[in-house]
Design an enzyme around this catalytic site. Structure first.
Site, PDB file in Angstrom:
ATOM      1  N   ARG A   4       0.849  -1.194   0.000  1.00 52.95           N
ATOM      2  CA  ARG A   4       0.000   0.000   0.000  1.00 52.95           C
ATOM      3  C   ARG A   4       0.881   1.239   0.000  1.00 52.95           C
ATOM      4  O   ARG A   4       1.081   1.885   1.031  1.00 52.95           O
ATOM      5  CB  ARG A   4      -0.964  -0.040   1.181  1.00 52.95           C
ATOM      6  CG  ARG A   4      -2.052  -1.078   0.959  1.00 52.95           C
ATOM      7  CD  ARG A   4      -3.324  -0.758   1.716  1.00 52.95           C
ATOM      8  NE  ARG A   4      -4.455  -1.457   1.131  1.00 52.95           N
ATOM      9  CZ  ARG A   4      -5.667  -1.466   1.664  1.00 52.95           C
ATOM     10  NH1 ARG A   4      -5.915  -0.815   2.774  1.00 52.95           N
ATOM     11  NH2 ARG A   4      -6.641  -2.124   1.069  1.00 52.95           N
ATOM     12  N   GLN A  60      -1.191   2.362  -5.918  1.00 54.56           N
ATOM     13  CA  GLN A  60      -2.630   2.462  -5.642  1.00 54.56           C
ATOM     14  C   GLN A  60      -3.482   1.978  -6.806  1.00 54.56           C
ATOM     15  O   GLN A  60      -4.492   1.305  -6.612  1.00 54.56           O
ATOM     16  CB  GLN A  60      -2.999   3.911  -5.288  1.00 54.56           C
ATOM     17  CG  GLN A  60      -2.575   4.319  -3.894  1.00 54.56           C
ATOM     18  CD  GLN A  60      -2.971   5.762  -3.574  1.00 54.56           C
ATOM     19  OE1 GLN A  60      -3.260   6.556  -4.480  1.00 54.56           O
ATOM     20  NE2 GLN A  60      -2.970   6.107  -2.308  1.00 54.56           N
ATOM     21  N   ASP A  64      -3.924  -1.913  -6.958  1.00 51.86           N
ATOM     22  CA  ASP A  64      -4.404  -2.567  -5.738  1.00 51.86           C
ATOM     23  C   ASP A  64      -5.763  -3.239  -5.943  1.00 51.86           C
ATOM     24  O   ASP A  64      -6.803  -2.582  -5.914  1.00 51.86           O
ATOM     25  CB  ASP A  64      -4.479  -1.537  -4.613  1.00 51.86           C
ATOM     26  CG  ASP A  64      -4.797  -2.145  -3.260  1.00 51.86           C
ATOM     27  OD1 ASP A  64      -5.064  -3.359  -3.200  1.00 51.86           O
ATOM     28  OD2 ASP A  64      -4.789  -1.403  -2.263  1.00 51.86           O
ATOM     29  N   SER A 101      -8.380  -2.951  -2.893  1.00 51.31           N
ATOM     30  CA  SER A 101      -9.153  -1.708  -2.800  1.00 51.31           C
ATOM     31  C   SER A 101     -10.274  -1.671  -3.832  1.00 51.31           C
ATOM     32  O   SER A 101     -11.416  -1.330  -3.510  1.00 51.31           O
ATOM     33  CB  SER A 101      -8.232  -0.498  -2.984  1.00 51.31           C
ATOM     34  OG  SER A 101      -7.356  -0.378  -1.891  1.00 51.31           O
ATOM     35  N   TYR A 157      -3.208  -1.129   7.159  1.00 49.29           N
ATOM     36  CA  TYR A 157      -4.169  -2.143   7.576  1.00 49.29           C
ATOM     37  C   TYR A 157      -4.371  -2.086   9.082  1.00 49.29           C
ATOM     38  O   TYR A 157      -3.478  -1.692   9.832  1.00 49.29           O
ATOM     39  CB  TYR A 157      -3.676  -3.555   7.197  1.00 49.29           C
ATOM     40  CG  TYR A 157      -3.655  -3.834   5.725  1.00 49.29           C
ATOM     41  CD1 TYR A 157      -4.826  -4.188   5.046  1.00 49.29           C
ATOM     42  CD2 TYR A 157      -2.481  -3.741   4.989  1.00 49.29           C
ATOM     43  CE1 TYR A 157      -4.805  -4.444   3.679  1.00 49.29           C
ATOM     44  CE2 TYR A 157      -2.448  -3.999   3.622  1.00 49.29           C
ATOM     45  CZ  TYR A 157      -3.621  -4.352   2.981  1.00 49.29           C
ATOM     46  OH  TYR A 157      -3.605  -4.599   1.639  1.00 49.29           O
TER      47      TYR A 157
END
Length: 376
Positions: free
Chosen positions: A121, A126, A129, A132, A229
């Site tokens: 992360r 991003q 990912d 997500s 997280y």
């Protein structure tokens, strides 16, 4: 440079790992694309859609033959990869902790298994990912599932026959899924509250118009682990949280739990005794049911009723919105591979010392090399 796109064989999996859009983009980079026949049908993508973008369609054996990169949504069974060449990359969601034996089998095949859910992360990753992108859709769908099983309406309604009160909705765990659940429940007109172990999420909850419910009696709480997280909390905090939740949950009509800790079973947030305090007809959606569940008695893929409360155990929610979830998943894979594309080599190159490489590479040269996996 040949990229193969496999048809998903796992039960209930409707997604596909490439869209016509990403096929076109890969071909523009200089790759050739081979898509397994029927791979996109359950995601509303016909074989002809891929062909129109320049891909070839074939059976699995033909698609795998001489492929340099193999794309999938879920990790395929090793026996289904017969004919894959040594050194090929397998890029997918591989569930490394839950399917360790399968990872060992990938190593024996001599392929480089790249687990997209291990993507670090960090800012530059991003757009790659998958957790997500898919969690965002799961958060949205969890609220719709709750609304479908709830025997009342979400918004307050004032009618000639009287007023109907708004549903009270409580979101537990404010990651990507939780934030989307808050936003969706608010759009449907519910009174929304939310909680998380990470203090930084309080402002995010407020920004979406929901009420934050946080443990204030225990000092020094942060609850954020590596990569943003949530991490496991102290026994003192867990006790304080249980007391707070017990008081709040009894007043709620809808509860959605989203808490996950990477590499561990989902933390237990709601006990049977707490469920018993909720009023008849209430609904709980457990988005962590596949990882053991946040809710006592939740069963993945089933709706269980306890004390008059319906408990919905989520099971691969992104697959229920296969067209959109596939489009996002496909872009994640394209964004990853294109970011490492070498113009001269006409293929992606992963530096061994790169943070992303270290994070996602599970196997190489016939061995399991991922530190997180070896540490387990």
């Amino acid at each position: 440079m040949k990229i193969a796109v496999l048809k998903e064989l796992a039960d209930g999996e409707k997604r596909v790992s490439a869209s016509p859009e990403t096929v076109k983009k890969f071909i523009a980079l200089g790759a050739s694309l081979a898509v397994e026949k029927g791979a996109g049908v359950s995601a509303s993508v016909a074989d002809k859609d891929y062909q129109d973008m320049g891909a070839t369609i074939g059976i699995r054996q033909a698609v795998l033959k001489d492929a340099d990169i193999v794309l999938a949504v879920q990790g395929p069974e090793p026996e289904s990869l017969k004919g894959i060449k040594k050194g090929a990359w397998l890029v997918a969601s591989l569930n490394p902790f839950g399917e360790r034996k399968r990872v060992d089998a990938y190593a024996k095949l001599g392929i480089d298994a790249l687990a997209m859910e291990f993507m670090p992360r960090i800012t530059r990753a991003q757009s790659m990912d998958i957790l997500s992108s898919q969690s965002n859709l799961s958060g949205y769908k969890s609220v719709l599932e709750a609304a479908a099983h709830y025997g009342r309406v979400f918004p307050m309604m004032m009618t000639a026959a009287g007023t109907v009160s708004a549903a009270r909705c409580f979101i537990m765990g404010v990651g990507v899924a939780g934030l989307q659940a808050i936003a969706t429940a608010r759009r449907l007109g519910a009174q929304v509250s939310a909680t998380d172990v990470r203090a930084a999420t309080k402002e995010q909850i407020k920004s979406l118009g929901a009420k934050p419910i946080f443990v204030e009696s225990v000092e020094g709480i942060e609850g954020e682990g590596t990569g943003g997280y949530a991490t496991e909390m102290s026994e003192k905090y867990q006790k304080a949280q249980a007391e707070l939740v017990s008081a709040h949950i009894a007043k709620q009509d809808i509860v959605i739990t989203t808490a996950l800790i990477p590499g561990r079973p989902a933390p237990r947030l709601i006990s049977d005794a707490q469920i018993a305090t909720m009023r008849t007809g209430s609904v709980i959606v457990d988005l962590a049911a596949e990882q053991g569940g946040n809710v006592e008695g939740a069963v993945a893929g089933k709706v269980v009723e306890k004390h008059g409360v319906k408990i919905i155990g989520a099971n691969n929610m992104p697959s229920s919105m296969a067209a959109d979830s596939s489009a996002l998943f496909s872009r994640n894979l394209y964004n990853f591979l294109s970011a490492y594309w070498d113009e001269e080599a006409k293929r992606p190159v992963l530096p061994d010392d790169d943070e992303v490489t270290i994070g996602i590479r599970l196997t190489k040269d016939g061995k399991v090399v991922n530190e997180r996996l070896l540490a387990k």
